[in-house]
Design an enzyme around this catalytic site. Structure first.
Site, PDB file in Angstrom:
ATOM      1  N   THR A  13      65.254  24.533  32.561  1.00 13.60           N
ATOM      2  CA  THR A  13      66.040  24.734  31.327  1.00 13.60           C
ATOM      3  C   THR A  13      65.507  25.926  30.536  1.00 13.60           C
ATOM      4  OG1 THR A  13      64.760  23.163  29.977  1.00 13.60           O
ATOM      5  CG2 THR A  13      66.661  22.286  31.190  1.00 13.60           C
ATOM      6  N   ASN A  14      64.200  26.158  30.581  1.00 14.68           N
ATOM      7  CA  ASN A  14      63.661  27.359  29.922  1.00 14.68           C
ATOM      8  C   ASN A  14      64.119  28.622  30.655  1.00 14.68           C
ATOM      9  OD1 ASN A  14      61.833  26.813  27.529  1.00 14.68           O
ATOM     10  ND2 ASN A  14      61.076  25.302  28.988  1.00 14.68           N
ATOM     11  N   ILE A  83      48.210  26.764  39.137  1.00 15.76           N
ATOM     12  CA  ILE A  83      47.258  27.614  38.412  1.00 15.76           C
ATOM     13  C   ILE A  83      47.164  28.963  39.144  1.00 15.76           C
ATOM     14  CG2 ILE A  83      44.871  27.800  37.594  1.00 15.76           C
ATOM     15  CD1 ILE A  83      46.509  25.461  36.352  1.00 15.76           C
ATOM     16  N   ASN A  98      52.834  31.911  28.905  1.00 18.73           N
ATOM     17  CA  ASN A  98      53.153  30.546  29.334  1.00 18.73           C
ATOM     18  C   ASN A  98      53.712  29.776  28.149  1.00 18.73           C
ATOM     19  OD1 ASN A  98      53.003  28.111  31.005  1.00 18.73           O
ATOM     20  ND2 ASN A  98      51.267  27.504  29.714  1.00 18.73           N
ATOM     21  N   HIS A 100      53.915  25.939  26.648  1.00 13.71           N
ATOM     22  CA  HIS A 100      53.293  24.620  26.808  1.00 13.71           C
ATOM     23  C   HIS A 100      53.919  23.682  25.768  1.00 13.71           C
ATOM     24  CE1 HIS A 100      50.188  21.787  27.995  1.00 13.71           C
ATOM     25  NE2 HIS A 100      50.116  21.446  26.725  1.00 13.71           N
TER      26      HIS A 100
HETATM   27  C1  GAR Z   1      58.665  22.368  29.757  1.00 12.56           C
HETATM   28  O1  GAR Z   1      58.610  21.341  28.800  1.00 12.56           O
HETATM   29  C2  GAR Z   1      57.388  23.189  29.728  1.00 12.56           C
HETATM   30  O2  GAR Z   1      56.864  23.354  28.439  1.00 12.56           O
HETATM   31  C3  GAR Z   1      56.488  22.309  30.549  1.00 12.56           C
HETATM   32  O3  GAR Z   1      57.301  21.902  31.641  1.00 12.56           O
HETATM   33  C4  GAR Z   1      58.649  21.784  31.163  1.00 12.56           C
HETATM   34  C5  GAR Z   1      59.561  22.531  32.095  1.00 12.56           C
HETATM   35  O4  GAR Z   1      60.905  22.326  31.760  1.00 12.56           O
HETATM   36  N1  GAR Z   1      55.329  23.031  30.979  1.00 12.56           N
HETATM   37  C6  GAR Z   1      54.135  22.454  31.067  1.00 12.56           C
HETATM   38  O5  GAR Z   1      53.940  21.286  30.831  1.00 12.56           O
HETATM   39  C7  GAR Z   1      53.018  23.402  31.495  1.00 12.56           C
HETATM   40  N2  GAR Z   1      51.730  22.857  31.163  1.00 12.56           N
HETATM   41  P1  GAR Z   1      62.055  23.251  32.354  1.00 12.56           P
HETATM   42  O6  GAR Z   1      61.816  23.336  33.875  1.00 12.56           O
HETATM   43  O7  GAR Z   1      63.315  22.527  32.036  1.00 12.56           O
HETATM   44  O8  GAR Z   1      61.968  24.600  31.701  1.00 12.56           O
END
Ligand code: GAR
Length: 185
Positions: A13-14, A83, A98, A100
């Site tokens: 989604t990001n 990582i 990144n 978080h």
């Molecule tokens: C997001 O909430 C991102 O912040 C998190 O994974 C999700 C991915 O969502 N990342 C972490 O936890 C990294 N430590 P998405 O695939 O829908 O963008």
């Protein structure tokens, strides 16, 4: 035109928010596992690569490194869960960011990702959480913070409801930071 490379592991989604905001600037998408984010990249006509973390346990970063062109302006870890090694990080100083899903330094570090981060915020009795965009350094979730957005935690929030609230903020924060760093939009 600035060139972005986006690294993903999940539903993307990001990534979608980035594609929607910068439709011509995402040069490629790289995933460390088969995931819906790859489908989003394909639908948008963006070159997408899968470097499976299980098949390439010992040289994942090197393989990803080889896919990133020298003229890349920004590498965005958008829900990327592996990582990266120092060689890749040092090749692109101040060019890897990144997102978080907490207010770092709270609830970050090794093993803190996805729903576990939100569960930790709930379990700690925090009354707010949020999201952080930071530069990637050799310390997990430890690089310089660029921007944060806060989200209030309601008494009846669960890890899942908090995740949805934070995610909506992530999309806006990530796009705003990328715009600022690239000087576009
Ligand atoms: C997001 O909430 C991102 O912040 C998190 O994974 C999700 C991915 O969502 N990342 C972490 O936890 C990294 N430590 P998405 O695939 O829908 O963008």
């Amino acid at each position: 035109m600035p060139k972005l490379v986006v690294l993903v592991s999940g539903s993307g989604t990001n990534l979608q928010a980035i594609i929607d905001a910068f439709p011509t600037q995402v040069a490629s998408v790289i995933a460390d596992r088969d995931c819906y984010a790859l489908t989003r990249a394909n639908s948008a006509g963006i070159p997408a690569y899968l470097v499976d973390r299980k098949l390439h346990r010992h040289d994942l970063s090197q393989r990803i490194n080889a896919l990133i062109p020298d003229d890349c302006d920004l590498i965005v870890l958008a829900g990327f869960l592996s990582i990266l090694d120092n060689q890749l990080i040092q090749r692109f100083p101040q060019k890897i960011i990144n997102i978080h899903p907490s207010l770092l330094p709270r609830h970050g570090g090794a093993g803190m990702w996805g729903i576990k981060v939100h569960q930790a915020a709930i379990n700690s009795g925090d009354n707010e959480s949020g999201c952080t965009v930071h530069y990637v350094s050799e310390e997990i979730d430890g690089g310089a913070i660029i921007a944060q957005a806060k989200v209030a935690i309601a008494a009846d929030d669960t890890a899942e409801s908090l995740q949805q609230k934070v995610l909506a903020h992530e999309h806006k924060l990530l796009v705003a930071v990328i715009s600022k760093l690239l000087g576009v939009n």
